[in-house]
Write a protein that holds these residues in place. Structure first.
Motif, PDB file in Angstrom:
ATOM      1  N   PRO A  37       0.820  -1.227   0.000  1.00  0.00           N
ATOM      2  CA  PRO A  37       0.000   0.000   0.000  1.00  0.00           C
ATOM      3  C   PRO A  37       0.850   1.271   0.000  1.00  0.00           C
ATOM      4  O   PRO A  37       0.843   2.063   0.965  1.00  0.00           O
ATOM      5  N   TYR A  38       1.569   1.474  -1.091  1.00  0.00           N
ATOM      6  CA  TYR A  38       2.501   2.602  -1.173  1.00  0.00           C
ATOM      7  C   TYR A  38       1.807   3.948  -0.954  1.00  0.00           C
ATOM      8  O   TYR A  38       2.312   4.801  -0.210  1.00  0.00           O
ATOM      9  N   GLU A  39       0.687   4.155  -1.621  1.00  0.00           N
ATOM     10  CA  GLU A  39       0.039   5.467  -1.586  1.00  0.00           C
ATOM     11  C   GLU A  39      -0.304   5.897  -0.162  1.00  0.00           C
ATOM     12  O   GLU A  39      -0.031   7.036   0.234  1.00  0.00           O
ATOM     13  N   ALA A  40      -0.852   4.972   0.628  1.00  0.00           N
ATOM     14  CA  ALA A  40      -1.245   5.312   1.998  1.00  0.00           C
ATOM     15  C   ALA A  40      -0.033   5.636   2.864  1.00  0.00           C
ATOM     16  O   ALA A  40      -0.082   6.547   3.698  1.00  0.00           O
ATOM     17  N   VAL A  41       1.044   4.908   2.672  1.00  0.00           N
ATOM     18  CA  VAL A  41       2.251   5.123   3.478  1.00  0.00           C
ATOM     19  C   VAL A  41       2.999   6.364   3.007  1.00  0.00           C
ATOM     20  O   VAL A  41       3.481   7.167   3.821  1.00  0.00           O
ATOM     21  N   GLU A  42       3.083   6.548   1.710  1.00  0.00           N
ATOM     22  CA  GLU A  42       3.780   7.727   1.182  1.00  0.00           C
ATOM     23  C   GLU A  42       3.067   9.016   1.563  1.00  0.00           C
ATOM     24  O   GLU A  42       3.699  10.075   1.688  1.00  0.00           O
ATOM     25  N   ALA A  43       1.764   8.940   1.788  1.00  0.00           N
ATOM     26  CA  ALA A  43       1.007  10.125   2.209  1.00  0.00           C
ATOM     27  C   ALA A  43       1.457  10.626   3.576  1.00  0.00           C
ATOM     28  O   ALA A  43       1.234  11.795   3.917  1.00  0.00           O
ATOM     29  N   LEU A  44       2.105   9.754   4.346  1.00  0.00           N
ATOM     30  CA  LEU A  44       2.630  10.151   5.658  1.00  0.00           C
ATOM     31  C   LEU A  44       4.084  10.615   5.573  1.00  0.00           C
ATOM     32  O   LEU A  44       4.703  10.886   6.602  1.00  0.00           O
ATOM     33  N   GLY A  45       4.611  10.692   4.361  1.00  0.00           N
ATOM     34  CA  GLY A  45       5.961  11.227   4.182  1.00  0.00           C
ATOM     35  C   GLY A  45       7.052  10.199   4.069  1.00  0.00           C
ATOM     36  O   GLY A  45       8.240  10.550   4.136  1.00  0.00           O
ATOM     37  N   TYR A  46       6.689   8.937   3.868  1.00  0.00           N
ATOM     38  CA  TYR A  46       7.693   7.869   3.798  1.00  0.00           C
ATOM     39  C   TYR A  46       7.976   7.453   2.361  1.00  0.00           C
ATOM     40  O   TYR A  46       7.070   7.412   1.514  1.00  0.00           O
ATOM     41  N   GLN A  47       9.238   7.153   2.107  1.00  0.00           N
ATOM     42  CA  GLN A  47       9.622   6.395   0.924  1.00  0.00           C
ATOM     43  C   GLN A  47       9.572   4.921   1.305  1.00  0.00           C
ATOM     44  O   GLN A  47       9.791   4.558   2.466  1.00  0.00           O
ATOM     45  N   VAL A  48       9.321   4.077   0.331  1.00  0.00           N
ATOM     46  CA  VAL A  48       9.144   2.656   0.611  1.00  0.00           C
ATOM     47  C   VAL A  48       9.964   1.813  -0.349  1.00  0.00           C
ATOM     48  O   VAL A  48       9.967   2.043  -1.564  1.00  0.00           O
ATOM     49  N   ALA A  49      10.654   0.812   0.199  1.00  0.00           N
ATOM     50  CA  ALA A  49      11.272  -0.250  -0.590  1.00  0.00           C
ATOM     51  C   ALA A  49      10.717  -1.565  -0.069  1.00  0.00           C
ATOM     52  O   ALA A  49      10.852  -1.862   1.122  1.00  0.00           O
TER      53      ALA A  49
ATOM     54  N   SER B 116      11.106   4.905   5.064  1.00  0.00           N
ATOM     55  CA  SER B 116      12.046   5.920   5.543  1.00  0.00           C
ATOM     56  C   SER B 116      11.584   7.330   5.213  1.00  0.00           C
ATOM     57  O   SER B 116      11.121   7.603   4.102  1.00  0.00           O
ATOM     58  N   LYS B 117      11.763   8.214   6.191  1.00  0.00           N
ATOM     59  CA  LYS B 117      11.530   9.644   6.003  1.00  0.00           C
ATOM     60  C   LYS B 117      12.829  10.409   5.787  1.00  0.00           C
ATOM     61  O   LYS B 117      12.798  11.630   5.586  1.00  0.00           O
ATOM     62  N   VAL B 118      13.957   9.701   5.860  1.00  0.00           N
ATOM     63  CA  VAL B 118      15.253  10.380   5.840  1.00  0.00           C
ATOM     64  C   VAL B 118      16.107   9.940   4.655  1.00  0.00           C
ATOM     65  O   VAL B 118      17.326  10.065   4.667  1.00  0.00           O
ATOM     66  N   GLY B 119      15.458   9.443   3.618  1.00  0.00           N
ATOM     67  CA  GLY B 119      16.172   8.994   2.434  1.00  0.00           C
ATOM     68  C   GLY B 119      16.168   7.476   2.321  1.00  0.00           C
ATOM     69  O   GLY B 119      16.064   6.766   3.328  1.00  0.00           O
ATOM     70  N   LEU B 120      16.254   6.999   1.098  1.00  0.00           N
ATOM     71  CA  LEU B 120      16.215   5.560   0.844  1.00  0.00           C
ATOM     72  C   LEU B 120      17.088   5.289  -0.378  1.00  0.00           C
ATOM     73  O   LEU B 120      16.660   5.479  -1.518  1.00  0.00           O
ATOM     74  N   GLU B 121      18.319   4.864  -0.116  1.00  0.00           N
ATOM     75  CA  GLU B 121      19.297   4.698  -1.190  1.00  0.00           C
ATOM     76  C   GLU B 121      19.960   3.330  -1.108  1.00  0.00           C
ATOM     77  O   GLU B 121      19.919   2.665  -0.070  1.00  0.00           O
ATOM     78  N   ASP B 122      20.586   2.963  -2.210  1.00  0.00           N
ATOM     79  CA  ASP B 122      21.364   1.718  -2.289  1.00  0.00           C
ATOM     80  C   ASP B 122      20.565   0.521  -1.766  1.00  0.00           C
ATOM     81  O   ASP B 122      21.039  -0.277  -0.951  1.00  0.00           O
ATOM     82  N   VAL B 123      19.352   0.388  -2.264  1.00  0.00           N
ATOM     83  CA  VAL B 123      18.479  -0.699  -1.834  1.00  0.00           C
ATOM     84  C   VAL B 123      18.951  -2.020  -2.434  1.00  0.00           C
ATOM     85  O   VAL B 123      19.226  -2.110  -3.629  1.00  0.00           O
TER      86      VAL B 123
END
Length: 259
Positions: free
Chosen positions: A43-55, A69-76
């Motif tokens: 459920p990306y849309e619901a979680v991203e609405a709270l300011g999170y990136q998702v992997a 993560s709210k603080v960046g999401l890199e090198d997954v």
């Protein structure tokens, strides 16, 4: 920075409770396990609405892991390099990413089922592969931690009644030895403080009033390298997230860092 881990036991079924918890606890990073959905169905849309990136990494069965993560999401990195297969499949049990100042792994260690079951041998092989896979990050200067449902109670005190676990998984010598070996990669467990009772259990079975009677286990763990552990200000199990209807049978483990 606040980092947490939670076996959500179906992100679809627990979504309202998870969103409520995210808004209240406001973790900067949340590691999830047991998604029980494909990566596309998260459920990306619901979680991203709270300011999170998702992997997310899931195959639609009983496994699946994610990092929010709210603080960046890199090198997954999805999956466990060099990890064993079970019934011809490498299950979706590990994902790692760099989130701001820290790098984290979200892991869902195999259950093991029974000591004589093939899944138990698979569990031990999986833990050995995890040790190899995390060794580089664990030895680095960057704060690093492996968080998740390890399906191992580190000591006899970490189950409500050890006499009931004779000959069972989760408490066997081989499983606990594998956990100790993982630590030798450069990781040390962060012990959460108990908010109620003597031991901060993280799992209580739905059956037989397990939570109400505190018949629990401590199997959701956070293992950090020296740089991560040196930054820890507080850690606790949020038992309130386990209370009531519609929640997971696990509670989140929360770690506050001075980062």
């Amino acid at each position: 920075m606040r980092v947490a881990t939670w076996n959500i036991n179906s992100v679809g079924a627990r979504l309202p409770r998870m969103l409520e918890w995210l808004e209240g606890a406001a973790p900067d990073v949340l590691c999830l396990q047991e998604l029980k959905c494909t990566a596309d169905a998260f459920p990306y849309e619901a979680v991203e609405a709270l300011g999170y990136q998702v992997a997310a990494h899931g195959d639609g069965r009983w496994n699946g892991v994610a990092i929010l993560s709210k603080v960046g999401l890199e090198d997954v990195v999805r999956g466990l390099e060099g990890g064993p297969e079970y019934e011809g499949v490498q299950e979706t049990r590990a994902i790692s990413a760099t989130c701001g100042a820290v790098r984290v792994w979200s892991v869902y260690v195999p259950n093991g089922r029974e000591l004589v079951h093939a899944h138990y041998a698979y569990k031990l092989e999986w833990l050995a592969a995890l040790k190899t896979a995390v060794a580089f990050d664990a030895a680095g200067e960057r704060p690093f931690a492996v968080l998740g449902d390890f399906n191992v109670a580190p000591t006899d005190k970490d189950v409500w009644d050890i006499s009931l676990f004779e000959g069972a998984t989760h408490v066997s010598e081989a499983e606990r030895t594998a956990l100790v070996e993982l630590g030798k990669a450069g990781l040390e467990e962060i012990m959460p403080r108990a908010l109620k009772y003597d031991v901060p259990f993280t799992f209580w079975d739905y059956r037989n009033l397990g939570f109400q009677k505190n018949k629990g286990m401590r199997i959701d763990l956070v293992m950090g390298n020296p740089a991560f552990n040196a930054a820890v200000k507080d850690s606790y199990v949020d038992r309130e997230a386990r209370r009531g209807k519609g929640t997971s049978d696990h509670a989140p483990v929360v770690v506050d860092l001075d980062l």
